[in-house]
Motif scaffolding. Sequence first.
Motif, mmCIF file in Angstrom:
data_model
loop_
_atom_site.group_PDB
_atom_site.id
_atom_site.type_symbol
_atom_site.label_atom_id
_atom_site.label_comp_id
_atom_site.label_asym_id
_atom_site.label_seq_id
_atom_site.Cartn_x
_atom_site.Cartn_y
_atom_site.Cartn_z
ATOM 1 N N PHE A 13 -11.936 -8.811 3.909
ATOM 2 C CA PHE A 13 -12.012 -9.834 2.890
ATOM 3 C C PHE A 13 -10.730 -9.727 2.157
ATOM 4 N N ARG A 14 -10.037 -10.959 1.865
ATOM 5 C CA ARG A 14 -8.773 -10.731 1.183
ATOM 6 C C ARG A 14 -9.059 -10.383 -0.508
ATOM 7 N N VAL A 15 -8.725 -9.297 -0.733
ATOM 8 C CA VAL A 15 -8.967 -8.769 -2.207
ATOM 9 C C VAL A 15 -7.421 -8.626 -2.647
ATOM 10 N N SER A 16 -7.264 -8.151 -4.092
ATOM 11 C CA SER A 16 -6.012 -8.289 -4.677
ATOM 12 C C SER A 16 -5.013 -7.282 -3.984
ATOM 13 N N SER A 17 -5.570 -6.121 -3.432
ATOM 14 C CA SER A 17 -4.879 -5.083 -2.779
ATOM 15 C C SER A 17 -4.738 -5.187 -1.277
ATOM 16 N N ARG A 21 -11.517 -4.086 5.129
ATOM 17 C CA ARG A 21 -12.442 -4.162 6.224
ATOM 18 C C ARG A 21 -13.717 -3.709 6.106
ATOM 19 N N ILE A 22 -14.878 -4.880 6.325
ATOM 20 C CA ILE A 22 -16.359 -4.415 6.151
ATOM 21 C C ILE A 22 -16.952 -4.215 7.366
ATOM 22 N N VAL A 23 -16.741 -5.057 8.460
ATOM 23 C CA VAL A 23 -17.323 -5.049 9.892
ATOM 24 C C VAL A 23 -16.361 -4.637 10.841
ATOM 25 N N GLN A 24 -16.624 -3.694 11.711
ATOM 26 C CA GLN A 24 -15.451 -3.628 12.597
ATOM 27 C C GLN A 24 -16.115 -3.232 14.024
ATOM 28 N N GLU A 25 -15.691 -4.015 15.054
ATOM 29 C CA GLU A 25 -15.904 -3.911 16.288
ATOM 30 C C GLU A 25 -17.257 -3.768 16.592
ATOM 31 N N ARG A 59 -14.499 -18.283 1.605
ATOM 32 C CA ARG A 59 -13.095 -18.520 2.269
ATOM 33 C C ARG A 59 -12.182 -17.396 2.382
ATOM 34 N N ASN A 60 -12.395 -16.354 1.585
ATOM 35 C CA ASN A 60 -11.593 -14.963 1.509
ATOM 36 C C ASN A 60 -11.810 -14.036 2.707
ATOM 37 N N ALA A 61 -12.927 -14.494 3.630
ATOM 38 C CA ALA A 61 -13.093 -13.834 4.755
ATOM 39 C C ALA A 61 -12.191 -14.016 5.949
ATOM 40 N N VAL A 62 -11.930 -13.021 6.547
ATOM 41 C CA VAL A 62 -10.962 -13.079 7.811
ATOM 42 C C VAL A 62 -12.033 -12.493 8.872
ATOM 43 N N VAL A 63 -12.157 -13.499 9.820
ATOM 44 C CA VAL A 63 -13.251 -13.000 10.963
ATOM 45 C C VAL A 63 -12.626 -13.291 12.153
ATOM 46 N N SER A 64 -12.912 -12.107 13.317
ATOM 47 C CA SER A 64 -12.245 -12.259 14.507
ATOM 48 C C SER A 64 -13.574 -11.615 15.485
ATOM 49 N N GLY A 65 -13.273 -11.987 16.890
ATOM 50 C CA GLY A 65 -14.124 -11.564 17.761
ATOM 51 C C GLY A 65 -14.743 -12.837 18.595
#
Length: 311
Positions: A13-17, A21-25, A59-65
């Motif tokens: 998730f895109r945050v101010s900092s 990363r919340i879910v990985q692989e 919308r601030n989520a970045v999802v791949s896989g």
Amino acid sequence: MSLLVVHGLQVSFRVSSGLLRIVQEVSFQIERGESVGILGESGCGKSVVLLALLRLLPRNAVVSGTVLFDRRDLFTLSEQEMNTVRGFWIGFVPQSPGTSLNPLMKIRTHLWESGRTLLPKLKQERVRTFLERLGFSYPDQVLFLYPHQLSGGMQQRILVAMGSMTVPLLVLADEPTKGLDAALRMRIVETFQTMMTATKSALLIVSHDYLVLRKLVRRVMVMYAGEIVEIGESELVFSRPLHPYTIALFRSLPENGMIPIPGGSFSFTHRPLGCAFHPRCFQSRPDCAVVHPELLEIVANRWVRCPYVVV
């Protein structure tokens, strides 16, 4: 081919900092008619996995896989195509009735909308059947009530009916027994069992209630810090857990003495190097703070993310 194939799912998730990363692989498969559970503490990323599969993250989520459902890549479908998949081919039971039910719509309208692709006569029969299965003694009266006129447990059962109305190939259920007493939890379990037997629908259910999962699913995945740490046949995992986190989680249950897991809860903003569980692990070794372990099949159909497991 499996009904659902998830490979390398990652969610940030895109945050101010920057990116959090919340879910990985996360990778797994579900066969047609199979029931699979995701077990873990609140905040470990279980619900994020379900919402990512349905493409319902903000919308601030970045999802791949890659997510293949019935051989179709859900991440490449248009929004119109995805709307056809959601609700008809894949049913969804969210965990929060307060935000999932429209306070201005009667229960009849909620159920009617969830079965919008069905013929009117079949829809009417399904509504009555599911309400009766879920323990509503007077379904005709319930239909003309508003959500606020139902208890929290009754609202939760309405969500289960909505997610199952079209008898989809796959049902994703996010804490469907949350807030229910023991009798109603078992009624929900029986409803899912009946539906799966009659329709061969597959089920992916997220829960922290291991008793529900033990009765309902054939296979269970244990999740910690946004990644899968153990996968196996549910009865084997529950009777003989292998990953240190799974062992510690079951030791913390009241019937096992309520032995607390050492240390504080995991924080995604301060993810440790190496194994995410090593600061709280009872068998941690020096290299656990450096090397991130892989999820390996240590015996047939038993996967564990720890190189020091004793089988």
